[in-house]
Design an enzyme around this catalytic site. Structure first.
Site, short mmCIF file in Angstrom:
data_model
loop_
_atom_site.label_atom_id
_atom_site.label_comp_id
_atom_site.label_asym_id
_atom_site.label_seq_id
_atom_site.Cartn_x
_atom_site.Cartn_y
_atom_site.Cartn_z
N LYS A 112 0.76 -1.39 -0.02
CA LYS A 112 0.17 0.20 -0.39
C LYS A 112 1.01 1.29 0.29
O LYS A 112 0.86 2.87 -0.52
CB LYS A 112 -0.91 0.36 1.28
CG LYS A 112 -2.28 -1.21 1.13
CD LYS A 112 -3.55 -1.11 1.77
CE LYS A 112 -4.90 -1.51 1.42
NZ LYS A 112 -6.08 -1.62 1.78
N LYS A 193 -3.41 -10.90 -7.63
CA LYS A 193 -4.30 -10.79 -7.08
C LYS A 193 -6.33 -10.34 -7.49
O LYS A 193 -5.64 -8.75 -7.16
CB LYS A 193 -4.04 -10.74 -4.97
CG LYS A 193 -4.99 -11.33 -4.63
CD LYS A 193 -4.31 -10.71 -3.11
CE LYS A 193 -4.83 -9.15 -2.82
NZ LYS A 193 -5.01 -8.64 -1.19
N LYS A 196 -9.82 -4.90 -5.32
CA LYS A 196 -10.99 -3.11 -5.31
C LYS A 196 -10.08 -2.81 -6.06
O LYS A 196 -10.60 -2.15 -7.81
CB LYS A 196 -11.37 -3.28 -4.36
CG LYS A 196 -12.43 -4.00 -3.61
CD LYS A 196 -12.39 -3.53 -1.61
CE LYS A 196 -12.97 -4.73 -1.11
NZ LYS A 196 -13.20 -4.61 -0.12
#
Ligand code: TYM
Length: 326
Positions: A112, A193, A196
């Site tokens: 992130k 993966k 969203k």
């Protein structure tokens, strides 16, 4: 008495079939065996860019999708994290027993931080501590999650051990439960993966037309350039989706016929589309029925918050006594 089980999901973006296979479907299976507590973690979602105007609706939508996917509110507690302030209170206390070194090794933090270089905030860093608080507040012994969350549950065990060693035995060490099939669903790009934020997903409420638009160009075994080339299901992402959504007979057919070029990738995708629709159709129907009953989801969440809060308060009494502030 059933033992407590906790899990959470962020209300960011569209809930997708990765979330379903890795987490929600497993939650539903475990409802009869465990005392399930499920949380829409809106404070976790604050660690990345945050649209204030859509937040409330996204939280309600996330709850609605989960209920539609089978999370029966009669059989579990479903609530929103920010409605039970004990989560952030416990997180602060747990911060004081969590090593910075452990937090800096978290894969999700590293990923992130790369994705949001302009906003590497302290919340993003201590995100797993709030997650540990979520779990430990209900003394959950089991936490069903997808593979990407295992590291956070391992850290939760470490945090519980550290707290217990310093202040006395309060928390059990929770175990992660990952499903045998579907713990890590890849996106339709076949590379990363399903997520969203990467836009490589199939949403749980998408129509058959939208689903087909995404499946048609999806990456398959790249060695299969022509229809007549035999393929290898073991390295094909679509085959792993078949294993998650198709019946045994379809899975066996795809496995056999792909290897001998008896079917082409388009045939395989059409079969997968049918299987996906059979799972998604009832979820979509229940979600629109809930949408047609205004206030129903809010009512479920109000009730869930009351139940969760009563339990959280009991643990916090014990924690405050253990650390000596009461
Ligand atoms: P979140 O919102 O990213 O994802 C919710 C659940 O879906 C799983 N998942 C997947 N499983 C298989 N394949 C995928 N491609 C895939 N993508 C997501 C996740 O593993 C997760 O189980 N930090 C958590 C939320 C959280 C939580 C908690 C979870 C907050 N507090 C306490 C458990 C216990 C998260 O971001 O999940």
């Amino acid at each position: 008495m059933k033992s407590p089980l906790f899990s959470g999901i962020q209300p960011t973006g569209t809930i997708h079939i990765g979330n379903y296979c890795g987490a929600i479907r497993n939650w539903v299976r475990l409802l009869d065996t465990y005392d399930g507590i499920f949380c829409i973690v809106d404070y976790h979602a604050l660690t990345v860019a945050h649209d204030v105007s859509t937040t409330r609706q996204r939280v309600v939508d996330a709850a609605r999708v989960n209920i539609a996917a089978g999370l029966d509110p009669e059989k579990c507690v479903l609530f929103v994290q920010s409605r039970v302030p004990e989560h952030t209170e416990l997180a602060w206390i747990l911060n004081t027993v969590t090593p910075m070194g452990d937090l800096s090794r978290m894969t999700q933090f590293k990923e992130k931080s790369k994705q949001h270089e302009d906003n590497i905030n302290a919340g993003l860093f201590s995100y797993p501590v709030l997650q540990a608080a979520d779990i430990l507040l209900y003394k959950a012994g089991a936490v069903p999650v997808g593979e990407d969350q295992i590291q956070h549950i391992e850290l939760t065990r470490e945090v519980a051990r550290k707290f217990n060693a310093r202040f006395g035995e309060v928390f059990p060490e929770p175990a992660h439960l990952v499903p045998k099939e579907g713990a890590r669903i890849l996106g339709l790009d076949g590379k990363a993966k399903m997520s969203k934020s990467l836009g490589n997903y199939v949403g749980l409420l998408e129509s058959p037309e939208e689903t087909w638009k995404k499946l048609a160009p999806a990456v398959t075994d790249e060695n299969r350039k022509r229809r007549s080339d035999p393929g290898n299901p073991e390295i094909c992402n679509l085959y792993s989706l078949h294993r998650n959504f198709s019946d045994d007979e379809t899975i066996a057919t795809v496995d056999r016929e792909c290897r001998v070029a008896g079917i082409g990738c388009v045939d395989c995708k059409k079969m997968l589309h049918r299987s996906l629709s059979a799972t998604l159709e009832p979820i979509r129907e229940r979600a629109s029925a809930l949408e047609a009953t205004p206030g129903k989801v809010e009512e479920i969440l109000d009730h869930g918050a009351k139940q969760a809060k009563a339990r959280a308060e009991r643990t916090m009494e014990e924690v405050r006594r253990a650390i000596g502030v009461r």
